[in-house]
Write an enzyme that holds these catalytic residues in place. Structure first.
Site, short mmCIF file in Angstrom:
data_model
loop_
_atom_site.label_atom_id
_atom_site.label_comp_id
_atom_site.label_asym_id
_atom_site.label_seq_id
_atom_site.Cartn_x
_atom_site.Cartn_y
_atom_site.Cartn_z
N MET A 126 -5.90 -42.58 -0.39
CA MET A 126 -6.41 -42.28 -1.73
C MET A 126 -5.29 -41.78 -2.65
O MET A 126 -5.29 -42.07 -3.85
CB MET A 126 -7.55 -41.26 -1.67
CG MET A 126 -8.79 -41.77 -0.94
SD MET A 126 -9.36 -43.40 -1.50
CE MET A 126 -9.67 -43.09 -3.23
N GLU A 127 -4.34 -41.05 -2.09
CA GLU A 127 -3.22 -40.57 -2.88
C GLU A 127 -2.35 -41.73 -3.35
O GLU A 127 -1.92 -41.77 -4.51
CB GLU A 127 -2.40 -39.56 -2.06
CG GLU A 127 -3.08 -38.20 -1.89
CD GLU A 127 -4.30 -38.20 -0.97
OE1 GLU A 127 -5.08 -37.24 -1.04
OE2 GLU A 127 -4.50 -39.15 -0.19
N ASP A 178 -1.81 -46.52 -21.72
CA ASP A 178 -1.86 -45.48 -22.74
C ASP A 178 -0.65 -45.55 -23.67
O ASP A 178 -0.79 -45.46 -24.90
CB ASP A 178 -1.93 -44.10 -22.09
CG ASP A 178 -1.95 -42.99 -23.11
OD1 ASP A 178 -2.82 -43.02 -24.02
OD2 ASP A 178 -1.10 -42.08 -23.04
N LEU A 237 -14.39 -35.67 -2.57
CA LEU A 237 -14.39 -35.36 -1.14
C LEU A 237 -13.02 -35.49 -0.48
O LEU A 237 -12.91 -35.42 0.74
CB LEU A 237 -15.43 -36.21 -0.41
CG LEU A 237 -16.86 -36.05 -0.94
CD1 LEU A 237 -17.82 -36.98 -0.23
CD2 LEU A 237 -17.33 -34.61 -0.84
N CYS A 238 -11.98 -35.64 -1.28
CA CYS A 238 -10.62 -35.69 -0.73
C CYS A 238 -10.12 -34.29 -0.41
O CYS A 238 -10.42 -33.33 -1.13
CB CYS A 238 -9.66 -36.34 -1.74
SG CYS A 238 -9.80 -38.13 -1.80
N HIS A 239 -9.36 -34.19 0.67
CA HIS A 239 -8.77 -32.92 1.06
C HIS A 239 -7.51 -32.65 0.24
O HIS A 239 -6.77 -33.59 -0.07
CB HIS A 239 -8.37 -32.95 2.54
CG HIS A 239 -9.53 -33.06 3.47
ND1 HIS A 239 -10.12 -34.27 3.78
CD2 HIS A 239 -10.21 -32.12 4.16
CE1 HIS A 239 -11.12 -34.06 4.62
NE2 HIS A 239 -11.20 -32.77 4.87
#
Length: 160
Positions: A113-114, A128, A75-77
């Site tokens: 969120m970014e 990793d 739901l992020c733009h």
């Protein structure tokens, strides 16, 4: 009481409509901590890791992740980020790497969120690249440190 903005009146998940919101400068800072053995951290810091420059790779991965957050989190733009920084600091006394990210834009929605995605993916990249020499690396304390801009105002996390 504040409500969840991504849930409609029927309880369904929806992308928030930001079309009527004013554009403002928005900025967010996040961090993640990666804990590993003294030997693994020394290998990274001394540039002796067989896969190459771990910090440079993690930095680029974090920047790329911030730009693609909208593809990872439903739901992020999609955002036109004006700045993304990812900094990695070895903490030799605790055998940790502190990752701090910054995202910034002028837009209608925040960049928390970014920033969180940038820090998280940088941490995952360290894991990793180092899993061949150590499997029990721990990624922890992924958190928002600060955000400013927008309707909800300025937020600063408490010190841990």
């Amino acid at each position: 009481m504040t409500t969840f903005t991504h849930i409609n009146s029927q309880g369904e998940a929806n992308m928030v409509d930001v079309s009527a919101k004013a554009e403002t400068v928005r900025e967010a800072h996040a961090e993640a901590i990666v804990t590993m053995s003294k030997e693994t951290l020394a290998m990274i810091v001394e540039g002796k890791h067989h896969k190459g420059d771990v910090f440079a790779t993690a930095r680029i991965a974090g920047i790329q992740a911030a730009k693609r957050t909208w593809e990872l989190i439903p739901l992020c733009h999609p955002l036109l980020l004006s700045k993304v920084e990812v900094n990695l600091e070895p903490l030799l006394e605790t055998n940790q790497v502190r990752i701090q990210s910054l995202c910034k834009l002028t837009g209608k929605t925040g960049v928390e969120m970014e920033a969180l995605t940038a820090a998280s993916v940088a941490a995952l990249t360290i894991y990793d690249m180092c899993k061949a020499v150590q499997k029990d690396i721990v990624i922890e304390q992924v958190r928002l440190l600060e955000k400013c801009g927008g309707k909800s105002g300025h937020f600063i996390a408490e010190e841990k």
